[in-house]
Scaffold this active site. Structure first.
Site, PDB file in Angstrom:
ATOM      1  CG  ASP A 274      -1.931   1.019   1.236  1.00 51.36           C
ATOM      2  OD1 ASP A 274      -2.411   1.332   0.138  1.00 51.36           O
ATOM      3  OD2 ASP A 274      -2.280   1.539   2.316  1.00 51.36           O
ATOM      4  N   GLY A 334      -9.793   9.916  -4.298  1.00 48.45           N
ATOM      5  CA  GLY A 334     -10.482   9.476  -3.076  1.00 48.45           C
ATOM      6  C   GLY A 334     -11.356  10.572  -2.466  1.00 48.45           C
ATOM      7  CB  CYS A 337      -7.934  11.982  -1.957  1.00 47.66           C
ATOM      8  SG  CYS A 337      -6.450  12.262  -2.877  1.00 47.66           S
ATOM      9  CG  ASP A 376      -7.824   2.726  -4.008  1.00 41.67           C
ATOM     10  OD1 ASP A 376      -8.823   3.011  -3.327  1.00 41.67           O
ATOM     11  OD2 ASP A 376      -6.652   2.780  -3.561  1.00 41.67           O
ATOM     12  N   GLY A 377     -10.555   4.670  -5.144  1.00 40.68           N
ATOM     13  CA  GLY A 377     -10.709   6.091  -4.826  1.00 40.68           C
ATOM     14  C   GLY A 377     -11.888   6.717  -5.547  1.00 40.68           C
ATOM     15  N   GLY A 399     -13.382   3.208   0.373  1.00 36.64           N
ATOM     16  CA  GLY A 399     -13.206   3.641   1.749  1.00 36.64           C
ATOM     17  C   GLY A 399     -14.507   4.195   2.302  1.00 36.64           C
ATOM     18  NE  ARG A 441      -2.597   4.444   1.044  1.00 33.09           N
ATOM     19  CZ  ARG A 441      -2.947   5.097  -0.054  1.00 33.09           C
ATOM     20  NH1 ARG A 441      -2.793   6.382  -0.125  1.00 33.09           N
ATOM     21  NH2 ARG A 441      -3.469   4.455  -1.077  1.00 33.09           N
ATOM     22  CD  GLU A 450       0.082  14.088  -0.574  1.00 31.98           C
ATOM     23  OE1 GLU A 450      -0.419  13.340  -1.420  1.00 31.98           O
ATOM     24  OE2 GLU A 450       1.309  14.148  -0.344  1.00 31.98           O
TER      25      GLU A 450
HETATM   26  P1  IMP Z   1     -12.787   6.609  -1.071  1.00 28.35           P
HETATM   27  O1  IMP Z   1     -13.281   5.229  -1.362  1.00 28.35           O
HETATM   28  O2  IMP Z   1     -13.241   7.602  -2.094  1.00 28.35           O
HETATM   29  O3  IMP Z   1     -13.100   7.053   0.316  1.00 28.35           O
HETATM   30  O4  IMP Z   1     -11.181   6.547  -1.219  1.00 28.35           O
HETATM   31  C1  IMP Z   1     -10.409   5.612  -0.520  1.00 28.35           C
HETATM   32  C2  IMP Z   1      -9.010   5.593  -1.107  1.00 28.35           C
HETATM   33  O5  IMP Z   1      -8.376   6.883  -0.940  1.00 28.35           O
HETATM   34  C3  IMP Z   1      -8.056   4.635  -0.408  1.00 28.35           C
HETATM   35  O6  IMP Z   1      -8.178   3.318  -0.856  1.00 28.35           O
HETATM   36  C4  IMP Z   1      -6.689   5.224  -0.743  1.00 28.35           C
HETATM   37  O7  IMP Z   1      -6.226   4.805  -2.007  1.00 28.35           O
HETATM   38  C5  IMP Z   1      -6.964   6.713  -0.830  1.00 28.35           C
HETATM   39  N1  IMP Z   1      -6.552   7.428   0.397  1.00 28.35           N
HETATM   40  C6  IMP Z   1      -6.620   7.034   1.679  1.00 28.35           C
HETATM   41  N2  IMP Z   1      -6.216   8.000   2.520  1.00 28.35           N
HETATM   42  C7  IMP Z   1      -5.867   9.031   1.746  1.00 28.35           C
HETATM   43  C8  IMP Z   1      -5.374  10.339   2.022  1.00 28.35           C
HETATM   44  O8  IMP Z   1      -5.201  10.776   3.160  1.00 28.35           O
HETATM   45  N3  IMP Z   1      -5.100  11.126   0.936  1.00 28.35           N
HETATM   46  C9  IMP Z   1      -5.281  10.701  -0.336  1.00 28.35           C
HETATM   47  N4  IMP Z   1      -5.790   9.502  -0.642  1.00 28.35           N
HETATM   48  C10 IMP Z   1      -6.072   8.671   0.378  1.00 28.35           C
END
Ligand code: IMP
Length: 516
Positions: A274, A334, A337, A376-377, A399, A441, A450
């Site tokens: 990761d 994300g 993100c 992912d994201g 997430g 990470r 970030e």
């Molecule tokens: P979500 O499903 O849109 O909430 O995005 C989750 C994904 O965001 C994770 O699997 C990571 O790849 C990415 N991610 C996790 N934490 C962070 C962060 O603090 N900054 C940027 N990307 C992140």
């Protein structure tokens, strides 16, 4: 299984392929010119419907990642407000993969993995019970306090006497009457033995008339726990080598090779390297080492290796070269993100998947090792899941989507129930950096965030809302005539299948959501 590794060793070869694919996808692409490319996010596109003889109930959402077969194309993101033991158990029961986040203490990560691996799907181990002398008033207390409406009654030796269904005892005027008077006695109950396989339990619960609960009773009549029909109906537990499916995240830290090995010994099926940026030597080298462990020393385990994140053809190719089973794609998309905002780097998800899919197809046509793609994201609803899969992703990592589950780490910590707000944060958010559990990470020296922290509305236990989401995803496949994800991939490659939505088109979609 010996993997076919890529022959692309030189930068020239990679660049040649990059240009070829860019020209195929973007007609106006001009090598050597700096032209911003029209890349799109999942929200900017929609699928066209097609003639379909596939009913939503005919759709099969199962998918393979290396030797692993999942019943649903979803992975939980390895994040510290999300993926621990409870979410892992819930995800396993539904055939998804939970990637246990890299807790700073290896023992905690291993303990959660063990709990998932020893978990019997849908089995309620220690339900609240009543004693033979208890009254309807005692039953009402349990109902009020825990909302349990099916309460087993046991004697002093823990032998099952019967089950009180509180609906049968409701409105009784004399609350001091014993529960034994109103319970369904043991002789009228169907029971099963402790060692019964889950598939048999599920079949009985779904086929026996009036059987909404199956108590487990051993040879001495001792009550061991029970299964509920409502839990078992949506369950499709996924196993690998006879063990519940579970994944773990590791970092590029050399120490984490030991972590990965220990995880494999425990029975982990998915190892995720990761990183916020996977197209760099530490990630590629770590992926290379872990793939070699699995291919050689740990062949028996047959676990799949996932690495990422990348947002380019070059990144996908370099991880493919070391033989990973899946590449996680997505930078800057994300929900928590801010990478794109604060670093200026990010690629819209739809186009990113398409670019990697074309690269993958080229590798397949050349007979080379071609990892599957994990989007992912920013995949937070069922429509985005369908679009990511149709674009060519095999799996979606999410997430925010899973942060809404009552089993997320933050929800379990705060005791959240449906409708409550649950804490969810980026692994590079200020809070996560402060707590240092996220440092791996983004590197140990990480100071500047970030990501952000926020709240998500809890939707209750995963298995209470996943069946509806599953129905909607199956509905999406049915609309385009796809019975499987493989079909959907072929359809997603058809020339007329995607629409580019104008801003008015996007607004129209939002309006529908608001009207609901
Ligand atoms: P979500 O499903 O849109 O909430 O995005 C989750 C994904 O965001 C994770 O699997 C990571 O790849 C990415 N991610 C996790 N934490 C962070 C962060 O603090 N900054 C940027 N990307 C992140």
């Amino acid at each position: 299984m010996i993997k076919k590794f890529l022959q692309f060793q030189s930068q020239e070869e990679r660049e040649w392929l990059l240009r070829k694919i860019m020209k195929d996808i973007y007609p106006n692409f001009q090598p050597g010119r700096c032209n911003p490319l029209p890349r799109y996010s999942l929200d900017e596109v929609a699928l066209t419907d097609r003639y379909s003889e596939v009913a939503p109930s005919d759709v099969d959402l199962s998918v393979s990642c290396g030797n692993i077969r999942l019943a649903a194309p979803l992975l939980t993101a390895p994040m510290d407000t999300l993926s621990g033991s409870e979410l892992g158990q819930a995800a396993f029961e539904l055939g998804m993969g939970c990637i246990i986040y890299r807790h700073k203490k290896a023992e905690v990560q291993f303990e959660w993995i063990k709990q998932i691996i020893n978990h019997s799907p849908c089995f309620v181990h220690q339900p609240k019970t009543l004693g033979s002398a208890d009254t309807l008033e005692d039953a009402a207390d349990i109902l009020q306090k825990y909302h349990y409406s099916t309460i087993p009654a046991v004697n002093a030796d823990k032998k099952l006497l019967g089950i009180l269904f509180t609906k049968n005892a409701a409105l009784k005027e004399n609350v001091s009457e014993p529960v034994t008077k109103w319970m369904t006695p043991l002789k009228d109950l169907i029971t099963i033995k402790p060692a019964e396989k889950f598939e048999i339990v599920r079949k009985r619960l779904l086929s026996e008339r009036g059987c909404s609960v199956l108590p487990v009773v051993d040879d001495n009549g001792v009550f061991c726990g029970m299964y509920f029909r409502k839990d078992c109906r949506p369950a499709k537990p996924a196993y690998h080598n006879g063990k519940p499916l579970v994944g773990m995240a590791v970092s590029v830290n050399p120490e984490d090779i030991k972590r990965a090995k220990k995880g494999l010994e425990l029975g982990v099926s998915l190892i995720v390297i990761d990183s916020s940026h996977g197209n760099c030597p530490p990630v590629i080298e770590q992926a290379d080492k872990i793939v070699k462990i699995i291919v050689t020393i740990a062949e028996l385990y047959g676990a799949a290796v996932i690495a990422g994140n990348v947002a380019s053809i070059d990144g996908y190719l370099r991880l493919a070269e070391v033989g990973v089973d899946a590449v996680k794609v997505g930078i800057g998309s994300g929900s928590i993100c801010t990478t794109s905002l604060v670093t200026g780097v990010g690629v819209p998800m739809f186009s990113l998947i398409r670019e990697c899919v074309c690269t993958r197809e080229y590798l397949i046509s050349e007979g080379k090792h071609a990892p599957i793609i994990i989007a992912d994201g920013g995949i937070n609803n069922t429509g985005q899941i369908v679009k990511a899969l149709a674009a060519g992703a095999h799996l979606c990592m999410a997430g925010k989507y899973f942060a809404a589950a009552q089993e997320s780490l933050a929800a379990v910590d705060s005791g959240a129930r449906a409708g409550d707000l649950v804490y969810y944060r980026g692994m590079a958010s200020r809070g996560a950096i402060r707590d240092r559990s996220a440092s791996f990470r983004y590197g140990t020296g990480k100071q500047a965030p970030e990501g952000v922290e926020g709240f998500v509305e809890c939707r209750g236990p995963l298995k209470s809302w996943w069946p509806q989401d599953e129905e909607l995803i199956c509905g999406g496949l049915s609309h385009v005539g796809a019975a499987t994800i493989e079909d959907l991939h072929k359809i997603g490659n058809e020339p007329y299948i995607w629409s580019l939505l104008s801003s008015a088109g996007q607004r129209q979609m939002e309006t529908r959501v608001l009207r609901e």
